[in-house]
Design a protein around this motif. Structure first.
Motif, PDB file in Angstrom:
ATOM      1  N   ALA A 119       0.830  -1.212   0.000  1.00 18.86           N
ATOM      2  CA  ALA A 119       0.000   0.000   0.000  1.00 18.86           C
ATOM      3  C   ALA A 119       0.861   1.257   0.000  1.00 18.86           C
ATOM      4  CB  ALA A 119      -0.929  -0.009   1.210  1.00 18.86           C
ATOM      5  N   THR A 139      -3.065  10.375   3.034  1.00 14.76           N
ATOM      6  CA  THR A 139      -4.188  10.819   2.206  1.00 14.76           C
ATOM      7  C   THR A 139      -4.316  12.334   2.138  1.00 14.76           C
ATOM      8  OG1 THR A 139      -5.745  10.835   4.064  1.00 14.76           O
ATOM      9  CG2 THR A 139      -5.469   8.751   2.877  1.00 14.76           C
ATOM     10  N   TYR A 192      -9.722   5.983   0.382  1.00 11.82           N
ATOM     11  CA  TYR A 192      -9.076   5.195  -0.673  1.00 11.82           C
ATOM     12  C   TYR A 192      -9.721   3.813  -0.699  1.00 11.82           C
ATOM     13  CZ  TYR A 192      -5.210   8.621  -0.986  1.00 11.82           C
ATOM     14  OH  TYR A 192      -4.445   9.756  -1.172  1.00 11.82           O
ATOM     15  N   PRO A 197      -2.789   4.931   3.836  1.00 11.50           N
ATOM     16  CA  PRO A 197      -3.117   3.690   3.131  1.00 11.50           C
ATOM     17  C   PRO A 197      -2.410   2.461   3.697  1.00 11.50           C
ATOM     18  CG  PRO A 197      -2.655   5.452   1.574  1.00 11.50           C
ATOM     19  CD  PRO A 197      -2.312   5.985   2.924  1.00 11.50           C
TER      20      PRO A 197
END
Length: 410
Positions: free
Chosen positions: A81, A89, A99, A289
């Motif tokens: 990720a 983000t 996401y 993420p």
């Protein structure tokens, strides 16, 4: 008085209210003990070992109940990720901060709990703060255990609901409080599955039955039971057969899941509107993420963690019985969770015992008032499913040596 004279007036010291705590801390450090609240882990070797003060140390105070922090699949998911989505983000969930990984994490939670809705927050603290303050506001009543976590109390204050506390785990006291609430008022009962200081569980089956009989909604914080307690690791509500009667379950990723973040799951048909009205969700940047990827992977693996759960129970029972046999005073008569609380005579003795254990090569949490109930000082031990039987034996030897050196046991 002139404007100049007014501007020259000394400002009130807004930190003066902390002077008693400052004095207590200085008096404790003056005895020569290390600061138990500023330990630095120079390197973490595994879920159960770290380098502290230059030596390898067994970790018994990390809440890493299921030992997922070094799981190969979890780490690989986080790395992927990070490579594919970057480091963060830079936005909230309602703007650019959702996401694919956030939705996958919420899907994992829905599957884990077999519930219709899941909402991921940046921390477990924010989950309590956001959900409680949003669903119970001015004119509503929140009935809660007096030993509730700080995030629960802060959620109550932020929502401006009337707070009605009752004595810890006292079913009769809870029922009396509910009976006094005006008819027609909004009512929320807030409970915890496992209470983090003493590691004791709540009689949820009886309490939830009473709450429903009085027309109250129920929120249960399962932060310290998720992944471990219950046939599927869904917590104390599942273990006691009442999970279907709970309106909201709050949890965290920073315990059994092995990363950081918080969540709420629910079957309430109007739940999704909370994404637009819950301030700690709307106005906070979303999790990176890599974090939601590790969380989702860990949660799905915990769905098949029965062997780990069984081993953790073995560790808890053995440590509890061993410490009791050595003469230590424990927070519960029987092992009820992965937390074993060892009660100290006072803060000075507790700090000395904490330092003696660290010198033996063992890290535990020193907990003191006002965080602890009834003004107790205690050493809080949180076991891990990755602790080996040999390590539990070592831990008991270390407690015996430190206890005798400090005079806590004979």
């Amino acid at each position: 008085m002139t404007d100049t004279a007014r501007s020259a007036a000394p400002a009130a010291d807004l930190l003066a209210k902390f002077d008693p705590l400052i004095a207590q801390r200085e008096a404790l450090l003056a005895t020569g003990v290390k600061d138990p609240f500023s330990l630095v882990m120079e390197k973490v070797l595994s879920p159960t070992r770290a380098i502290c003060n230059g030596r390898e140390t067994i970790l018994l105070g990390t809440y890493n109940y299921m030992g997922m922090t070094f799981d190969d699949d979890v780490i690989a998911a986080g790395k992927r990720a990070l490579d594919e989505f970057g480091s963060g983000t830079t936005g909230s969930r309602v703007l650019n901060g959702t996401y694919q990984g956030h939705k996958e994490c919420e899907d994992a939670l829905k599957d884990f709990y077999a519930m219709d809705h899941a909402m991921v927050f940046s921390t477990g603290y924010q989950a309590n703060l956001g959900i409680i303050s949003t669903i119970a506001g001015k004119g509503d009543y929140i009935v809660l255990d007096i030993d509730s976590h700080a995030s629960i109390y802060d959620g109550c204050k932020m929502g401006d609901a009337e707070i009605v506390p009752f004595r810890h785990n006292d079913i009769g006291a809870m029922e009396k409080r509910l009976a006094r609430i005006p008819a027609g008022a909004g009512k929320l009962v807030v409970l915890e599955g496992v209470y983090s200081m003493l590691g004791d569980i709540a009689p949820l089956k009886e309490m939830i039955g009473i709450a429903k009989a009085h027309g109250a909604m129920v929120l249960v914080d399962e932060a310290h039971s998720m992944g471990f307690i219950g046939p599927n690791g869904r917590g104390v509500a599942e273990d006691q057969g009442v999970i279907d009667q709970v309106d909201f379950i709050i949890g965290t990723f920073s315990k059994s899941v092995g990363t950081v973040g918080g969540f709420c799951v629910s079957n309430h048909p109007k739940f999704e509107i909370l994404r637009l009205v819950c301030r700690p969700y709307v106005f906070t940047a979303s999790l990176p993420p890599s974090v939601v990827a590790t969380a989702a992977t860990s949660i799905r693996k915990l769905m098949h963690g029965s062997n780990k759960r069984a081993h953790l129970w073995e560790n808890s029972k053995r440590l509890h019985a061993g410490l009791k046999a050595l003469g230590f005073t424990l927070g519960s008569e029987t092992p009820q969770s992965a937390i074993v609380a060892v009660i100290m005579p006072d803060l000075e003795k507790g700090a000395a015992m904490w330092e003696a254990l660290l010198a033996e090569g063992l890290y535990v949490n020193l907990a003191r008032p006002p965080a602890t109930p009834a003004g107790m000082t205690l050493l809080r031990c949180s076991l891990c499913a990755e602790h080996s039987s040999e390590e539990v034996g070592q831990i008991l030897t270390m407690f015996e040596n430190a206890g005798k050196a400090t005079g806590v046991i004979g």
